[in-house]
Scaffold this motif. Structure first.
Motif, PDB file in Angstrom:
ATOM      1  N   MET A   1       0.876  -1.168   0.000  1.00 57.22           N
ATOM      2  CA  MET A   1       0.000   0.000   0.000  1.00 57.22           C
ATOM      3  C   MET A   1       0.912   1.215   0.000  1.00 57.22           C
ATOM      4  SD  MET A   1      -1.285   2.715   1.796  1.00 57.22           S
ATOM      5  CE  MET A   1      -0.697   2.433   3.444  1.00 57.22           C
ATOM      6  N   PHE A   2       0.644   2.176  -0.850  1.00 54.10           N
ATOM      7  CA  PHE A   2       1.382   3.436  -0.785  1.00 54.10           C
ATOM      8  C   PHE A   2       0.428   4.574  -1.133  1.00 54.10           C
ATOM      9  CE2 PHE A   2       2.335   4.165  -5.386  1.00 54.10           C
ATOM     10  CZ  PHE A   2       2.033   2.910  -5.904  1.00 54.10           C
ATOM     11  N   HIS A   3       0.931   5.793  -1.062  1.00 56.37           N
ATOM     12  CA  HIS A   3       0.065   6.957  -1.286  1.00 56.37           C
ATOM     13  C   HIS A   3       0.451   7.676  -2.564  1.00 56.37           C
ATOM     14  CE1 HIS A   3      -0.026   6.141   3.040  1.00 56.37           C
ATOM     15  NE2 HIS A   3      -1.283   6.523   2.960  1.00 56.37           N
TER      16      HIS A   3
ATOM     17  N   ILE B   1      -0.597  10.948  -5.355  1.00 57.82           N
ATOM     18  CA  ILE B   1      -1.423  12.117  -5.657  1.00 57.82           C
ATOM     19  C   ILE B   1      -1.385  12.277  -7.168  1.00 57.82           C
ATOM     20  CG2 ILE B   1       0.493  13.704  -5.233  1.00 57.82           C
ATOM     21  CD1 ILE B   1      -1.721  15.753  -4.369  1.00 57.82           C
ATOM     22  N   GLU B   2      -2.547  12.435  -7.742  1.00 57.45           N
ATOM     23  CA  GLU B   2      -2.627  12.707  -9.173  1.00 57.45           C
ATOM     24  C   GLU B   2      -3.376  14.014  -9.358  1.00 57.45           C
ATOM     25  OE1 GLU B   2      -2.483   8.224 -11.023  1.00 57.45           O
ATOM     26  OE2 GLU B   2      -4.252   9.434 -11.396  1.00 57.45           O
ATOM     27  N   GLY B   3      -3.124  14.652 -10.491  1.00 58.08           N
ATOM     28  CA  GLY B   3      -3.818  15.895 -10.790  1.00 58.08           C
ATOM     29  C   GLY B   3      -4.426  15.810 -12.171  1.00 58.08           C
TER      30      GLY B   3
ATOM     31  N   GLY C   1       1.063  12.449 -12.023  1.00 58.04           N
ATOM     32  CA  GLY C   1       0.973  11.569 -10.863  1.00 58.04           C
ATOM     33  C   GLY C   1       2.318  11.417 -10.193  1.00 58.04           C
ATOM     34  N   THR C   2       2.294  11.214  -8.876  1.00 59.68           N
ATOM     35  CA  THR C   2       3.541  10.987  -8.144  1.00 59.68           C
ATOM     36  C   THR C   2       3.240  10.293  -6.816  1.00 59.68           C
ATOM     37  OG1 THR C   2       5.587  12.017  -7.356  1.00 59.68           O
ATOM     38  CG2 THR C   2       3.563  13.250  -6.989  1.00 59.68           C
ATOM     39  N   GLY C   3       4.281   9.809  -6.169  1.00 61.49           N
ATOM     40  CA  GLY C   3       4.111   9.131  -4.883  1.00 61.49           C
ATOM     41  C   GLY C   3       4.268  10.103  -3.728  1.00 61.49           C
TER      42      GLY C   3
HETATM   43  C1  2U9 Z   1      -6.970  10.444 -16.107  1.00 62.53           C
HETATM   44  C2  2U9 Z   1      -6.129  10.763 -17.144  1.00 62.53           C
HETATM   45  C3  2U9 Z   1      -4.765  10.700 -16.961  1.00 62.53           C
HETATM   46  C4  2U9 Z   1      -2.296  10.308 -14.375  1.00 62.53           C
HETATM   47  C5  2U9 Z   1      -0.832  10.120 -14.551  1.00 62.53           C
HETATM   48  C6  2U9 Z   1       1.231   9.410 -14.216  1.00 62.53           C
HETATM   49  C7  2U9 Z   1       1.392  10.026 -15.402  1.00 62.53           C
HETATM   50  C8  2U9 Z   1       2.330   8.724 -13.500  1.00 62.53           C
HETATM   51  C9  2U9 Z   1       2.972   7.458 -11.546  1.00 62.53           C
HETATM   52  C10 2U9 Z   1       4.090   8.211 -10.975  1.00 62.53           C
HETATM   53  C11 2U9 Z   1       4.747   7.366  -9.889  1.00 62.53           C
HETATM   54  C12 2U9 Z   1       2.264   6.882 -10.379  1.00 62.53           C
HETATM   55  O1  2U9 Z   1       3.144   6.985  -7.950  1.00 62.53           O
HETATM   56  S1  2U9 Z   1       3.475   6.460  -9.207  1.00 62.53           S
HETATM   57  O2  2U9 Z   1       3.689   5.053  -9.293  1.00 62.53           O
HETATM   58  N1  2U9 Z   1       2.035   8.217 -12.299  1.00 62.53           N
HETATM   59  O3  2U9 Z   1       3.411   8.619 -13.979  1.00 62.53           O
HETATM   60  N2  2U9 Z   1      -0.033   9.460 -13.729  1.00 62.53           N
HETATM   61  S2  2U9 Z   1      -0.060  10.692 -15.877  1.00 62.53           S
HETATM   62  O4  2U9 Z   1      -2.895  10.333 -15.623  1.00 62.53           O
HETATM   63  C13 2U9 Z   1      -4.233  10.352 -15.744  1.00 62.53           C
HETATM   64  C14 2U9 Z   1      -5.073  10.045 -14.724  1.00 62.53           C
HETATM   65  C15 2U9 Z   1      -6.445  10.084 -14.900  1.00 62.53           C
HETATM   66  C16 2U9 Z   1      -8.445  10.476 -16.284  1.00 62.53           C
END
Ligand code: 2U9
Length: 366
Positions: free
Chosen positions: A212-214, A216-218, A320-322
């Motif tokens: 489980m980890f946390h 945040i996405e935007g 997105g990031t952790g």
């Molecule tokens: C919608 C459309 C696009 C979210 C995104 C990432 C890139 C990403 C990882 C970083 C490290 C997760 O914690 S991690 O493992 N995330 O690289 N996430 S773009 O893109 C979205 C989300 C929702 C509707």
């Protein structure tokens, strides 16, 4: 024995009772089911109407007198017990107040609050959603079909196959917070500016991964959004969060199914006292360099279409990031597993005071 002598004898014995237990025995003896007065009451049925008229009121009066005497004596015992208790208990108003609560705010909670504060300042609302999700919202709507290798990469915790939702979808523990953005896009008219912080789950466990980890996405959805908006937003966020104006970004092309184009975001770090610190010129310090902190990109047209929006009208970017990693980078912890051990010494050392609420005017940090 006449009714009169029965009465006076009962009253004398009630008056002589030493405690509540003795009194209760007397109540049973006189008024219980097999009691002497109850017995007298039962004889009324066998009497002639004349006898009943003369004896009835006497027996009833006896019952009432005895009942009243029992109640009064019981009240007296209770009052005496209360008096004794009050006399024995004392309250020392000169004693110092009890110790203040000793708990602390976990760094993950602190960083989540800081992130909400930084993004609120840029006009982002906080969106949340369930941790138990369905396959469509976690994968399919994000352009990750059944056969896509990203599914295998996510190491998903699935629920048993027969536990499906009303749409017949498989259920799982969300592997990212992206389904929150899918829900928001389906339920809310654009423009949209949200962050989605929360717990996510992946069947992965080693020195740098916990199941489980946390995250945040935007997500921003509006008209005419481009990569420049993305870069400005992430730069402004990272400078506010790390509380340094000299944070520099480097965008590298990458691939995610839900964004096109996709970029990985590195930030410059410098080394101070043997520790990597975010900010400063990544080329100036001997050990300085670039560190990957975010994934991002322009939201894939297919994702916008899956949420019933027209991709020719609405565009956007996502990232997105952790959160756990952001906390480690900002506050200098080096072992992720300690975050979830619940070791009181670690919590005391890295925890935050409960009233240290982050605000931009006061600095979001410590
Ligand atoms: C919608 C459309 C696009 C979210 C995104 C990432 C890139 C990403 C990882 C970083 C490290 C997760 O914690 S991690 O493992 N995330 O690289 N996430 S773009 O893109 C979205 C989300 C929702 C509707």
């Amino acid at each position: 024995m006449t009714i009169e002598t029965m009465g006076s004898e009962a009253l004398a014995r009630i008056a002589a009772a030493q405690d509540a237990t003795a009194l209760e025995s007397l109540r049973v003896e006189f008024l219980g089911k097999q009691g002497s007065i109850s017995g007298l009451l039962k004889t009324l049925g066998k009497m002639t109407p004349e006898e009943r008229q003369s004896e009835g009121p006497k027996i009833q009066a006896l019952r009432e007198t005895v009942q009243t005497a029992l109640t009064e004596r019981k009240d007296a015992f209770e009052a005496a017990a209360l008096e004794a208790q009050l006399a024995s208990e004392t309250l020392d108003l000169t004693l110092p107040a009890p110790q203040a609560p000793a708990g602390s705010v976990h760094p993950v909670s602190q960083v989540m609050d800081e992130l909400a504060e930084v993004f609120a300042d840029m006009g982002f609302a906080v969106a949340t959603g369930p941790e138990i999700e369905d396959d469509w919202r976690n994968f399919t709507a994000l352009n990750i079909p059944e056969t896509h290798p990203a599914r295998a990469m996510h190491d998903t915790f699935y629920f048993p196959d027969q536990m499906r939702n009303a749409d017949g979808q498989k259920m799982l523990l969300r592997t990212h917070t992206s389904p929150v953005q899918i829900r928001t896009m389906m339920n809310q008219e654009p423009p949209i500016r949200i962050i989605a912080p929360g717990r996510v789950y992946r069947s992965d466990s080693d020195a740098t991964h916990t199941p489980m980890f946390h995250q945040i996405e935007g997500l921003v959805i509006d008209k005419g959004i481009n990569l420049g908006h993305l870069k400005w937003t992430l730069e402004t966020f990272l400078r506010a969060f790390f509380e340094r104006d000299d944070v520099v970004l480097r965008l590298r092309p990458s691939y995610f199914p839900f964004t096109e184009p996709s970029v990985e975001v590195d930030v410059g770090y410098t080394v101070i006292n043997g520790k990597r610190v975010i900010g400063g010129d990544p080329n100036a310090s001997e050990n300085g360099g670039w560190m990957e902190v975010l994934g991002s990109g322009m939201v894939n047209r297919k994702v916008i279409e899956a949420c019933n929006l027209d991709p020719d009208e609405w565009q956007g970017f996502a990232f997105g990031t952790g959160v756990d990693r952001l906390a480690m980078l900002k506050y200098g912890m080096d072992d992720l597993r300690a975050f979830f051990d619940g070791d009181i010494r670690w919590l005391k050392h890295y925890g935050f005071a409960a009233l240290d609420v982050p605000t931009l005017s006061g600095g979001v940090g410590a």
